[in-house]
Design a protein around this motif. Sequence first.
Motif, mmCIF file in Angstrom:
data_model
loop_
_atom_site.group_PDB
_atom_site.id
_atom_site.type_symbol
_atom_site.label_atom_id
_atom_site.label_comp_id
_atom_site.label_asym_id
_atom_site.label_seq_id
_atom_site.Cartn_x
_atom_site.Cartn_y
_atom_site.Cartn_z
ATOM 1 N N PRO A 4 -12.805 -1.750 -0.707
ATOM 2 C CA PRO A 4 -12.918 -0.358 -1.155
ATOM 3 C C PRO A 4 -12.046 0.621 -0.363
ATOM 4 C CG PRO A 4 -15.087 -1.351 -0.758
ATOM 5 C CD PRO A 4 -14.073 -2.261 -0.162
ATOM 6 N N PHE A 5 -11.585 1.663 -1.069
ATOM 7 C CA PHE A 5 -10.929 2.822 -0.482
ATOM 8 C C PHE A 5 -11.932 3.500 0.465
ATOM 9 C CE2 PHE A 5 -10.292 7.421 -0.697
ATOM 10 C CZ PHE A 5 -8.946 7.538 -0.431
ATOM 11 N N ASN B 252 0.834 -1.212 0.000
ATOM 12 C CA ASN B 252 0.000 0.000 0.000
ATOM 13 C C ASN B 252 0.864 1.256 0.000
ATOM 14 O OD1 ASN B 252 -2.706 1.120 0.126
ATOM 15 N ND2 ASN B 252 -2.132 1.819 2.190
ATOM 16 N N LEU B 253 1.978 1.202 0.747
ATOM 17 C CA LEU B 253 2.912 2.331 0.778
ATOM 18 C C LEU B 253 3.493 2.574 -0.624
ATOM 19 C CD1 LEU B 253 4.707 4.319 2.500
ATOM 20 C CD2 LEU B 253 6.349 2.445 2.672
ATOM 21 N N ASN C 155 -8.627 6.490 -6.772
ATOM 22 C CA ASN C 155 -7.903 6.237 -5.521
ATOM 23 C C ASN C 155 -7.197 4.891 -5.576
ATOM 24 O OD1 ASN C 155 -8.989 8.541 -3.967
ATOM 25 N ND2 ASN C 155 -10.928 7.481 -4.266
ATOM 26 N N VAL C 156 -6.146 4.760 -4.758
ATOM 27 C CA VAL C 156 -5.516 3.444 -4.649
ATOM 28 C C VAL C 156 -6.406 2.574 -3.768
ATOM 29 C CG1 VAL C 156 -3.578 2.161 -3.662
ATOM 30 C CG2 VAL C 156 -3.151 4.237 -5.007
ATOM 31 N N LYS D 292 -9.803 -3.558 5.997
ATOM 32 C CA LYS D 292 -10.733 -4.626 5.570
ATOM 33 C C LYS D 292 -9.966 -5.919 5.270
ATOM 34 C CE LYS D 292 -14.803 -2.201 4.116
ATOM 35 N NZ LYS D 292 -14.918 -0.818 3.693
ATOM 36 N N VAL D 293 -8.815 -5.765 4.641
ATOM 37 C CA VAL D 293 -7.990 -6.957 4.363
ATOM 38 C C VAL D 293 -7.583 -7.593 5.694
ATOM 39 C CG1 VAL D 293 -5.761 -7.751 3.450
ATOM 40 C CG2 VAL D 293 -7.120 -6.082 2.151
ATOM 41 N N GLY D 294 -7.205 -6.751 6.658
ATOM 42 C CA GLY D 294 -6.788 -7.256 7.979
ATOM 43 C C GLY D 294 -7.908 -8.057 8.639
ATOM 44 N N ARG D 295 -9.121 -7.536 8.534
ATOM 45 C CA ARG D 295 -10.273 -8.196 9.158
ATOM 46 C C ARG D 295 -10.523 -9.572 8.511
ATOM 47 N NH1 ARG D 295 -12.897 -9.522 12.814
ATOM 48 N NH2 ARG D 295 -15.154 -9.579 12.891
ATOM 49 N N MET D 296 -10.463 -9.624 7.178
ATOM 50 C CA MET D 296 -10.704 -10.896 6.479
ATOM 51 C C MET D 296 -9.594 -11.908 6.798
ATOM 52 S SD MET D 296 -13.562 -10.580 4.951
ATOM 53 C CE MET D 296 -13.955 -9.561 6.327
#
Length: 467
Positions: free
Chosen positions: A342-343, A235-236, A373-374, A349-353
């Motif tokens: 989604p942004f 992401n960075l 957006n990214v 959200k990825v962390g939660r999944m």
Amino acid sequence: MTDISALKAALGDIRTEDNPAIVKQKSRDFFWYSPVLKRELDAVTGDLIVTPKSEAEVIQVLKACYAQGVPVTPRGSGTGNYGQAMPLSGGVVLNLAEMNAIKSIAPGRVVTEPGAVLAHIDRETRKTGQELRLHPSTYNTASLAGFIAGGSGGVGSINWGGLRDLGNVLRLRIVTMEEEPRVLELGGWDLHKVMHAYGTNGIITEVEVPLDVAYDWVDVVVGFDDYMRAVRFANLLANSDGLLFKEIATVAAPVPHDYFLRHQKFLKKTDSVVLLMVAPHAIDPFLALAAREKAEIRYRSDTASEAEKKGLPPVYELTWNHTTLRGLRVDPSITYLQVLYPFPDHVEKVGRMTEIFGDEVPGHLEFIRFDGNVACTGLPIVRYTSDERLDEIIAIHEDNGCPIFNPHRYTLEEGGMKQTNEVQLAFKREADPKGLLNPGKMVAWENPDFDWESNKVFLFPGLRASS
Ligand code: FAD
């Protein structure tokens, strides 16, 4: 039932093939990635393969099929994943692979016939210092019209978004399925009438797409001992405005080590990876950022020896749906999903999944630009146990704000937004009044009263061979 001899007579010198084994082979795509579609579509086959060499021959085929009421399913290279190019009601498979000429290359644009293979197009445009903005990971086999009619985006989407974004396709020429087929030129918003419509409302005979500056992209694999560190690093990078990448993906351990067999020698079993294509001029600043973040470089194509590189696929063939393919080769019981995170809280959200599913759904993200957006889409591996559990996994994602584009459905709507696409439907009424183009793929056409709230799966009554 198609009257093959009457049809062949009407087709004159146009090349046809009715050997059942070859017809069956050319009636398939990569639908078998899904255990659900494998069961539903395995027996599907057309009656005749027809291989036109020009737009005039396409017109002749459509005219003859219209007159005889024969369904026509277009096919580029047959690399779609949802049975898109499979003739559910039999009839003609229109093989466009031999209409593959590159017609012109100019600054910022290329014009080709529909069946031109993406890697071949790039080989030619690279002679002018230019390359395609976007390509799927099936770059070496997929056709340009197949990508536009069946795909969504891929390598390059981190800079350019998806095919649906205005400007990523400039012009399409199509032939309609009418008594007297018409040739239409589409541009601007009209492109959305036929883009990602699975060839249900027109046959693409010419494509114009924009080009970008070509680079000798450097393949890089970065290893992390924790998946979420890999995700945050990706992401960075995706948000580092001064760096240029063509591809940024993450894959959770143990998938890279266990499934990327040719790259295994560079990887630890515990490695979650970031897969990158980096512009040569961005390598030094990228390395500076990687050092600050304590990211460990496992592989770099610009410094690897010839012996190390021997037999290695390019990094993009570890990404998008090639990740799943490599997994299926090792463990045929796995499958996958397509998720949007989604942004602006995609990383959370990825962390939660990741927390909820752990190794039942090992993570795989593709970083993209989405509405400016990214964000990230995911093609996570699923360790499949039953259809019921697959549905549960889908429901949990959706309940947590991560929409699923279901790759276990063969219709446009169920694989997409689960609603009627009025633009595509209206154009089908105009361009395919008898509903002969790729039957069974557009629910709104087959059953206008289908109730999207019912959560039922659409069953195409015309699904001939499997019934
Ligand atoms: P086909 O599979 O032959 O056709 C796709 C659809 O387009 C079908 O509905 C067909 O009827 C229709 N069609 C084909 N030609 C025409 C025409 N001339 N006129 C009208 N309709 C037509 N997809 C992505 O978007 N991004 C990816 O990164 C990606 N990676 C993949 C990786 C793997 C390993 C696999 C198996 C698939 C992947 N896909 C991906 C899906 C697929 O490869 C791409 O969408 C590809 O571009 C399809 O091209 P094709 O020529 O094989 O099309």
